[in-house]
Design a protein around this motif. Sequence first.
Motif, PDB file in Angstrom:
ATOM      1  N   ASN A  41      49.915   5.321  23.679  1.00 59.48           N
ATOM      2  CA  ASN A  41      50.229   6.347  22.690  1.00 59.48           C
ATOM      3  C   ASN A  41      49.151   6.488  21.619  1.00 59.48           C
ATOM      4  OD1 ASN A  41      52.982   7.615  23.229  1.00 59.48           O
ATOM      5  ND2 ASN A  41      53.395   5.437  23.564  1.00 59.48           N
ATOM      6  N   PRO A  52      51.923   9.896  26.977  1.00 61.07           N
ATOM      7  CA  PRO A  52      52.146  10.010  28.423  1.00 61.07           C
ATOM      8  C   PRO A  52      53.308  10.949  28.731  1.00 61.07           C
ATOM      9  CG  PRO A  52      51.892   7.714  27.780  1.00 61.07           C
ATOM     10  CD  PRO A  52      52.015   8.501  26.517  1.00 61.07           C
ATOM     11  N   PHE A  53      53.346  11.430  29.971  1.00 65.89           N
ATOM     12  CA  PHE A  53      54.404  12.370  30.352  1.00 65.89           C
ATOM     13  C   PHE A  53      55.437  11.726  31.271  1.00 65.89           C
ATOM     14  CE2 PHE A  53      50.697  13.126  33.107  1.00 65.89           C
ATOM     15  CZ  PHE A  53      51.233  12.864  34.351  1.00 65.89           C
ATOM     16  N   TRP A  54      55.462  10.408  31.345  1.00 72.75           N
ATOM     17  CA  TRP A  54      56.488   9.713  32.119  1.00 72.75           C
ATOM     18  C   TRP A  54      57.365   8.886  31.174  1.00 72.75           C
ATOM     19  CZ3 TRP A  54      51.201   9.009  33.218  1.00 72.75           C
ATOM     20  CH2 TRP A  54      50.607   7.896  32.617  1.00 72.75           C
ATOM     21  N   ARG A  55      58.470   8.386  31.711  1.00 72.52           N
ATOM     22  CA  ARG A  55      59.408   7.614  30.902  1.00 72.52           C
ATOM     23  C   ARG A  55      58.745   6.363  30.362  1.00 72.52           C
ATOM     24  NH1 ARG A  55      64.165   4.700  33.941  1.00 72.52           N
ATOM     25  NH2 ARG A  55      62.797   2.895  33.701  1.00 72.52           N
ATOM     26  N   ASP A 325      42.179   9.712  28.773  1.00 74.32           N
ATOM     27  CA  ASP A 325      43.566   9.272  28.946  1.00 74.32           C
ATOM     28  C   ASP A 325      43.866   7.963  28.219  1.00 74.32           C
ATOM     29  OD1 ASP A 325      43.463  11.434  30.593  1.00 74.32           O
ATOM     30  OD2 ASP A 325      44.368  10.458  32.316  1.00 74.32           O
ATOM     31  N   TRP A 327      45.250   5.689  29.610  1.00 75.47           N
ATOM     32  CA  TRP A 327      46.573   5.391  30.147  1.00 75.47           C
ATOM     33  C   TRP A 327      46.420   4.448  31.332  1.00 75.47           C
ATOM     34  CZ3 TRP A 327      48.597  11.140  30.552  1.00 75.47           C
ATOM     35  CH2 TRP A 327      48.874  11.614  29.263  1.00 75.47           C
ATOM     36  N   ASN A 368      54.135   6.605  37.339  1.00 76.45           N
ATOM     37  CA  ASN A 368      53.318   7.720  36.826  1.00 76.45           C
ATOM     38  C   ASN A 368      53.798   9.066  37.363  1.00 76.45           C
ATOM     39  OD1 ASN A 368      50.621   5.514  37.487  1.00 76.45           O
ATOM     40  ND2 ASN A 368      51.395   5.913  35.435  1.00 76.45           N
ATOM     41  N   THR A 369      54.992   9.111  37.922  1.00 71.78           N
ATOM     42  CA  THR A 369      55.615  10.267  38.596  1.00 71.78           C
ATOM     43  C   THR A 369      54.926  10.608  39.912  1.00 71.78           C
ATOM     44  OG1 THR A 369      54.371  12.138  37.632  1.00 71.78           O
ATOM     45  CG2 THR A 369      56.205  11.229  36.314  1.00 71.78           C
TER      46      THR A 369
END
Length: 720
Positions: A41, A52-55, A325, A327, A368-369
């Motif tokens: 973050n 990030p765009f995942w849980r 990223d 990430w 990461n979906t």
Amino acid sequence: MLSWLIPVLLLIHVTSFAQNKATWIWYPGDFEIALSNQMQNRRTERATFFPPFWRMDNPSVLVDFHKVFDLKEPEDVQIYAEGQYNVKLDGKMIEGYPKAVHVPAGQHKLNLKVYAEDKVPAIYIQGKTIVSDSTWLVTNEDKEWIDETGKASDQSGTTWLQAGSWNFDSPDKRPSEFRLSTVPQSAVSHTAKAKGFLVDFGKETFGFVKLHGLQGVGTVSLYYGESAEEALSTEHCETLDRIQVNASGAIDSTLDLSKAFRYVYVEPSAKTRVDSISMDYEYLPLETKGSFHSSDEELNRIWELGRYTMELTTREFFIDGIKRDRWIWSGDAYQSYLMNYYLFFDSPSVRRTTLALRGKEPVSSHINTIMDYTFYWFLGIYDYYLYTGDKQFIQQLYPRMQSLMDFCLSRRNADGFMEGLAGDWVFVDWAENLSKKGALSFEQLLFCRSLETMSLCADLVGDDKAKTYKEEAEHLKDKLFKAYWNTNKTAFVHSSMEGKPTEHITRYTNMFAIFFDYLTTAQKEGVKNNVLLNRAVPKITTPYMRFYELEALCAMGEQKYVLKEMKNYWGGMLKLGATSFWEEFNPEKSGDEHYAMYGRPFGKSLCHAWGASPIYLLGKYYLGVKPTSPGYETYLIEPNLGGLEWMEGAVPTPNGNIALYCSKKEIKVKASEGKGILRIRSKVIPTGKDVKAVEKSKDLYEIEILNNTDYTIHYQALSH
């Protein structure tokens, strides 16, 4: 199937033996999840928060720790905790927040329960023999009834796991206070530009910018760039900072957030000024244990740039790129694990990254979906055990492996194949005109390997579901060949649509099938000639998949060809002035085109972990060192000069290294552990002190290598 993994029943009952070295411990995965939340973050895009765009999960807030000890004599134990806590000895609560406890001789059970919301609940216990370490059992009070080995439960159904830990080995080295190390770094040039000045640090770097002689009232803008063009593009650079200044006299100031850059364009507003900038370079202190040097200086530079790329991207976790990223992507991490085994051999970084990627229960999406990234997560566990022999981590992780595999099995289509569903990202690679529709053969191949990994790990922890996973893998592999193998083209087709195979051929499934050893010798030759060396099959332009393409060719003995490809591809980046390796490289592009990606002029990362793959290729397929049983208990050395005059290097192992020198007439080997086989091709019978060469076939010899013995072998390399 994979013969190296020997079924072993792990014991989960803790013995009375205790190590004397204490360390901070926590519920496994909690520290890693908390740290990954902090790191991931921190991403910004043009000074805007970009999460990030995942849980994202949270660590447990309440954790119970315990261990049973059998003491020959009484001892006093010091207690430290991160959070509020209570202490029980033999089930009896001790008043208050005791800093120490007296434990009499005999068998006793020590319990601590810790609560914290602002940090990860953790403890540090130090006595003469009673110490906190990974043999302690922990629970977050989930009350889950279980029936598999790998977890223990008491009569109430409480689930206990072995504690997590890292290297926080003193009471004042608290997990909550962890920070990466820093060291001052100076710029190499300072050039006046437009309304400010451009600073060059000489190479790609990462850290905290320090402003010197800062004064005035107003705003100082910092524009970061991996290239000078990016830093000077104030409207399009990917990252920037705007510093509000209110200082009547000159001061020095260090920014709070670290950034990636080579160049910084500093633009003070009218009523402010900055004399100069420097930085604090931020890094994870790791020893470089692997090495490579050869008769080819360009190749040596490629290895060194790969090493530096890995240094930059091995941080709190293995990350993708340092500019954009920051990430943890499972596909990127998987390659970093492999390179790590030939460079740092830092097992804790692999464990931290694996745990952070998996997160908490329940499973609600792919890692990461991305479907293929879930499968890479399983593959990483397979390799981790092979290289390290660390059974305890497999035991600790196995329940989370099971639940993730259950998620995958529940999402198969009517044909039993994995196909993208709502919310799934089917990635494969960044490639133009690459179809992601239907059931891709590549996904089924990775799924099959993941099931094999589950079977092997189930055997390791004594779970009788091993047979079920094995049967699922064999069934899927059979269906893979029936549905996707095109006999006329001697290759796997890319996909099937509505149960019917397409005619389209891509490289992905075919090259993985080679080093997964799923193909016969004839099939491998067909794939090599009809796919990998076929210019009509769409080319790969990312280092990400070039990694696997070149590995497949090396597995086929094409080191000479691969050497030329490495020099052309990675050498091409060197010729363009790269100081670390890039996310993508297309030799057909020119100028600023090399910086563009994702529809943005400077969207591409010029320091990306997957760009460092020569580290792995040179260690495994040129020096030729690889484990053949867990933790290098046995190993193979099969050097291949691939057109080089000579090469030398070291490959790290869990407790040492394997050092090798190889020319066309002489090989020197020394290993610090394990029992190895040196396999070489020679026109003459290899000779040397303590050398007993066994001819396995024409011109192919094997020599046993024992640890801590210097071997010098005289031979005559075959000419190709």
